[in-house]
Design a protein around this motif. Structure first.
Motif, PDB file in Angstrom:
ATOM      1  N   THR A  82       4.507  11.124   3.924  1.00 14.01           N
ATOM      2  CA  THR A  82       4.676   9.861   3.197  1.00 14.01           C
ATOM      3  C   THR A  82       3.578   8.866   3.552  1.00 14.01           C
ATOM      4  O   THR A  82       3.091   8.127   2.696  1.00 14.01           O
ATOM      5  CB  THR A  82       6.058   9.251   3.505  1.00 14.01           C
ATOM      6  OG1 THR A  82       7.067  10.156   3.037  1.00 14.01           O
ATOM      7  CG2 THR A  82       6.242   7.906   2.827  1.00 14.01           C
ATOM      8  N   TRP A  83       3.168   8.851   4.800  1.00 12.51           N
ATOM      9  CA  TRP A  83       2.155   7.890   5.256  1.00 12.51           C
ATOM     10  C   TRP A  83       0.821   8.069   4.537  1.00 12.51           C
ATOM     11  O   TRP A  83      -0.006   7.143   4.500  1.00 12.51           O
ATOM     12  CB  TRP A  83       1.960   8.000   6.770  1.00 12.51           C
ATOM     13  CG  TRP A  83       1.457   9.342   7.235  1.00 12.51           C
ATOM     14  CD1 TRP A  83       2.201  10.444   7.511  1.00 12.51           C
ATOM     15  CD2 TRP A  83       0.096   9.709   7.465  1.00 12.51           C
ATOM     16  NE1 TRP A  83       1.401  11.489   7.910  1.00 12.51           N
ATOM     17  CE2 TRP A  83       0.105  11.065   7.899  1.00 12.51           C
ATOM     18  CE3 TRP A  83      -1.126   9.039   7.366  1.00 12.51           C
ATOM     19  CZ2 TRP A  83      -1.064  11.750   8.218  1.00 12.51           C
ATOM     20  CZ3 TRP A  83      -2.287   9.723   7.689  1.00 12.51           C
ATOM     21  CH2 TRP A  83      -2.262  11.063   8.107  1.00 12.51           C
ATOM     22  N   ARG A  84       0.598   9.235   3.949  1.00 14.38           N
ATOM     23  CA  ARG A  84      -0.660   9.502   3.262  1.00 14.38           C
ATOM     24  C   ARG A  84      -0.666   8.992   1.827  1.00 14.38           C
ATOM     25  O   ARG A  84      -1.712   8.950   1.179  1.00 14.38           O
ATOM     26  CB  ARG A  84      -0.937  11.008   3.266  1.00 14.38           C
ATOM     27  CG  ARG A  84      -1.096  11.596   4.669  1.00 14.38           C
ATOM     28  CD  ARG A  84      -1.236  13.108   4.618  1.00 14.38           C
ATOM     29  NE  ARG A  84      -2.396  13.501   3.822  1.00 14.38           N
ATOM     30  CZ  ARG A  84      -2.579  14.729   3.342  1.00 14.38           C
ATOM     31  NH1 ARG A  84      -1.654  15.662   3.555  1.00 14.38           N
ATOM     32  NH2 ARG A  84      -3.646  15.020   2.646  1.00 14.38           N
ATOM     33  N   HIS A  85       0.478   8.593   1.298  1.00 14.11           N
ATOM     34  CA  HIS A  85       0.558   8.141  -0.093  1.00 14.11           C
ATOM     35  C   HIS A  85      -0.187   6.814  -0.257  1.00 14.11           C
ATOM     36  O   HIS A  85      -0.067   5.919   0.590  1.00 14.11           O
ATOM     37  CB  HIS A  85       2.021   7.972  -0.514  1.00 14.11           C
ATOM     38  CG  HIS A  85       2.206   7.869  -1.990  1.00 14.11           C
ATOM     39  ND1 HIS A  85       1.931   6.722  -2.691  1.00 14.11           N
ATOM     40  CD2 HIS A  85       2.632   8.786  -2.903  1.00 14.11           C
ATOM     41  CE1 HIS A  85       2.188   6.918  -3.974  1.00 14.11           C
ATOM     42  NE2 HIS A  85       2.614   8.166  -4.131  1.00 14.11           N
ATOM     43  N   PRO A  86      -0.962   6.644  -1.324  1.00  9.39           N
ATOM     44  CA  PRO A  86      -1.747   5.416  -1.488  1.00  9.39           C
ATOM     45  C   PRO A  86      -0.914   4.140  -1.576  1.00  9.39           C
ATOM     46  O   PRO A  86      -1.428   3.044  -1.301  1.00  9.39           O
ATOM     47  CB  PRO A  86      -2.529   5.662  -2.786  1.00  9.39           C
ATOM     48  CG  PRO A  86      -1.850   6.814  -3.460  1.00  9.39           C
ATOM     49  CD  PRO A  86      -1.249   7.640  -2.374  1.00  9.39           C
ATOM     50  N   GLU A  87       0.356   4.244  -1.948  1.00  7.84           N
ATOM     51  CA  GLU A  87       1.194   3.043  -2.028  1.00  7.84           C
ATOM     52  C   GLU A  87       1.778   2.635  -0.682  1.00  7.84           C
ATOM     53  O   GLU A  87       2.358   1.548  -0.566  1.00  7.84           O
ATOM     54  CB  GLU A  87       2.359   3.275  -2.998  1.00  7.84           C
ATOM     55  CG  GLU A  87       1.981   3.316  -4.453  1.00  7.84           C
ATOM     56  CD  GLU A  87       3.216   3.451  -5.326  1.00  7.84           C
ATOM     57  OE1 GLU A  87       4.247   2.832  -4.999  1.00  7.84           O
ATOM     58  OE2 GLU A  87       3.151   4.181  -6.323  1.00  7.84           O
ATOM     59  N   VAL A  88       1.681   3.491   0.314  1.00  8.17           N
ATOM     60  CA  VAL A  88       2.350   3.235   1.591  1.00  8.17           C
ATOM     61  C   VAL A  88       1.322   2.804   2.632  1.00  8.17           C
ATOM     62  O   VAL A  88       0.461   3.598   3.028  1.00  8.17           O
ATOM     63  CB  VAL A  88       3.103   4.486   2.084  1.00  8.17           C
ATOM     64  CG1 VAL A  88       3.752   4.230   3.437  1.00  8.17           C
ATOM     65  CG2 VAL A  88       4.152   4.903   1.056  1.00  8.17           C
ATOM     66  N   PRO A  89       1.383   1.554   3.107  1.00  2.00           N
ATOM     67  CA  PRO A  89       0.462   1.117   4.162  1.00  2.00           C
ATOM     68  C   PRO A  89       0.664   1.927   5.431  1.00  2.00           C
ATOM     69  O   PRO A  89       1.783   2.346   5.750  1.00  2.00           O
ATOM     70  CB  PRO A  89       0.844  -0.352   4.393  1.00  2.00           C
ATOM     71  CG  PRO A  89       1.640  -0.748   3.194  1.00  2.00           C
ATOM     72  CD  PRO A  89       2.318   0.499   2.705  1.00  2.00           C
ATOM     73  N   LEU A  90      -0.411   2.140   6.178  1.00  2.53           N
ATOM     74  CA  LEU A  90      -0.307   2.915   7.409  1.00  2.53           C
ATOM     75  C   LEU A  90       0.574   2.233   8.449  1.00  2.53           C
ATOM     76  O   LEU A  90       1.096   2.879   9.350  1.00  2.53           O
ATOM     77  CB  LEU A  90      -1.704   3.184   7.977  1.00  2.53           C
ATOM     78  CG  LEU A  90      -2.588   4.103   7.121  1.00  2.53           C
ATOM     79  CD1 LEU A  90      -3.979   4.223   7.737  1.00  2.53           C
ATOM     80  CD2 LEU A  90      -1.947   5.479   6.986  1.00  2.53           C
ATOM     81  N   ASP A  91       0.747   0.915   8.321  1.00  2.92           N
ATOM     82  CA  ASP A  91       1.589   0.180   9.267  1.00  2.92           C
ATOM     83  C   ASP A  91       2.921  -0.225   8.634  1.00  2.92           C
ATOM     84  O   ASP A  91       3.569  -1.170   9.093  1.00  2.92           O
ATOM     85  CB  ASP A  91       0.854  -1.057   9.791  1.00  2.92           C
ATOM     86  CG  ASP A  91       0.521  -2.063   8.690  1.00  2.92           C
ATOM     87  OD1 ASP A  91       0.697  -1.737   7.492  1.00  2.92           O
ATOM     88  OD2 ASP A  91       0.077  -3.178   9.030  1.00  2.92           O
ATOM     89  N   ALA A  92       3.339   0.501   7.595  1.00  4.93           N
ATOM     90  CA  ALA A  92       4.570   0.124   6.889  1.00  4.93           C
ATOM     91  C   ALA A  92       5.775   0.025   7.826  1.00  4.93           C
ATOM     92  O   ALA A  92       6.635  -0.838   7.652  1.00  4.93           O
ATOM     93  CB  ALA A  92       4.864   1.123   5.771  1.00  4.93           C
ATOM     94  N   SER A  93       5.837   0.885   8.836  1.00  5.91           N
ATOM     95  CA  SER A  93       7.005   0.907   9.718  1.00  5.91           C
ATOM     96  C   SER A  93       7.040  -0.256  10.702  1.00  5.91           C
ATOM     97  O   SER A  93       8.061  -0.489  11.356  1.00  5.91           O
ATOM     98  CB  SER A  93       7.053   2.238  10.487  1.00  5.91           C
ATOM     99  OG  SER A  93       7.253   3.317   9.599  1.00  5.91           O
TER     100      SER A  93
END
Length: 454
Positions: A22-33
């Protein structure tokens, strides 16, 4: 009121179990968590869709093989307190362990969130399964199964007692009389029990508009089901089929009724990861591609995470195509029910290690995959059959969540299955749960002599 579907949004940031990429998806920031803005945006997205709650999962032990979201995430109540002031109606539910927290601290932190949010707090009660957590709290050994569930029940009872420290009319502030609090409406707890020998109280925080936080619980073992039936107002679970969902809901309600509770006050909410596309065929292709990636390209990660129920046992040194190894009592102090089931199925069916991993980590074709209409039809079918009272929808990629909120929910709303407006400001109100009467107020009313009728 007609029965309506309840909705929870489970926020997994960069990807939870089974979602390695999921972290690789362009909509998901790498620091989303760890970015509170991401959580606020997702909570507002859910609130705009009239969800009842957002749910933050948690654990306090990791290995390098843990899911990406587990490796770097915010503490639930800190996170939810920030979300509380950026939202208005949606409930705020966080996971907190009873194995490695004291009841007074739990009661104060949850009571604070309940007041900050105006009565929207909920507590997912967990008896920690990850045995490695013990070493993070200066313990040589993890609590055994009986102690974990005993502590869980006693913790909740202590917290509930502490939340009733102040009666609702205790703060009848009178500046002229110089009276801030009515001391007769403030009560010590003086608890003495098996796992917590002394909790004096009172708690230094008043009740919220919903009385006290809503209690949630998730557990499929006998002990877990009994605990849920004893204290759970919301039950988080997993239902692989409609039949399994119906059986679980009936069982948990029967157990609750046997304990003297109203089974209507138990809200069953299995977790789902819907896949919604323009057509059924497109959605099924997306689901199949994800499953294929998970068990071809990501098999080493899958094998590593397969070890979690067994205390993160390392299976990488075993022959994958040999019979499932003899593990003795491995897993007895971790996720015992899951570990024992895996061992029993592998033994009874003569499975290899590879076959066992695939059996217990490969998602079978999920029931909520298809066009918006297909997914809506399936949800309505399960709801009307009694397999669920609500759903916990796993949220990762915002546009995929929007496919559900903007495509599926309008269909269910038009059918009267889902509300078309909030009619409450509290989580209890959303879920149709009564406000618990303060025990001291109830005792006072019972003791009050009847006034004769003229």
């Amino acid at each position: 009121m007609p029965r309506q579907l309840k909705l929870g949004a489970v926020l997994f940031g960069v990807g939870g179990p089974g979602d390695h990429d999921t972290w690789r998806h362009p909509e998901v920031p790498l620091d989303a968590s760890t970015d509170i803005r991401w959580y606020v945006e997702r909570a507002r997205q859910a609130e705009a869709a009239l969800f009842d709650l957002v749910f933050i999962v948690d654990s306090q032990f990791i290995t390098p093989d843990s899911p990406p979201h587990y490796l770097n995430r915010l503490e639930p109540l800190t996170l939810l307190s920030a979300v509380a002031v950026q939202t208005e109606r949606i409930g705020l539910v966080g996971t907190l362990t009873t194995s490695y927290n004291s009841p007074f601290n739990l009661a104060r932190r949850l009571g604070s969130l309940d007041l900050i949010s105006g009565g929207r707090a909920g507590w997912n009660v967990v008896a920690t399964g990850d045995g490695g957590t013990a070493a993070n709290y200066s313990r040589d050994e993890h609590y055994d199964y009986a102690a974990r569930y005993g502590r869980a029940l006693e913790s909740v009872r202590v917290c509930q007692g502490l939340w009733d420290s102040y009666e609702d009319d205790a703060f009848a502030v009178d500046k002229a009389a110089e009276e801030f609090v009515d001391p007769s409406r403030l009560h010590r707890l003086d608890h003495s029990g098996e796992h917590f020998s002394s909790v004096r109280g009172p708690l230094n925080i008043s009740r919220s508009p919903q009385g006290r936080p809503v209690i949630f619980q998730a557990g499929d073992s006998e002990e877990g089901r009994d605990l849920g039936a004893e204290i759970g107002e919301g039950i988080f679970t997993h239902a692989p089929t409609l039949e399994a969902g119906v059986a679980f809901a009936r069982d948990i309600r029967a157990r609750a009724q046997a304990k003297g509770r109203d089974p209507r006050h138990v809200v069953v909410m299995p977790g789902i990861t819907p896949v919604v596309a323009d057509t059924d065929e497109e959605a099924l292709a997306i689901e199949e591609a994800r499953r294929r990636d998970r068990f071809e390209r990501d098999f080493p990660k899958t094998l590593a995470q397969f070890g979690r129920p067994f205390g993160w046992h390392d299976f990488s040194g075993y022959d994958l195509d040999a019979p499932f190894p003899e593990l003795g009592d491995l897993g007895s102090t971790s996720f015992r029910t899951q570990a024992e089931r895996i061992k029993a199925v592998a033994r009874d069916e003569g499975l290899t290690l590879r076959e066992t991993v695939l059996r217990f980590t490969a998602s079978t074709p999920a029931p909520f995959v298809g066009s918006a209409r297909t997914v809506a039809d399936r949800i309505q079918e399960w709801f009307e059959a009694g397999a669920l009272d609500g759903l916990n929808v796993h949220v990762t990629v915002p546009s995929e969540f929007a496919r559900f909120t903007d495509g599926v929910l309008p269909l269910l709303r038009a059918r009267g299955v889902v509300r078309d407006a909030y009619d409450s400001t509290t989580l209890r109100g959303h879920l149709g749960l009564p406000v618990p009467e303060n025990v001291h107020t109830a005792a006072r009313a019972t003791a009050r002599p009847l006034v004769p009728t003229p």
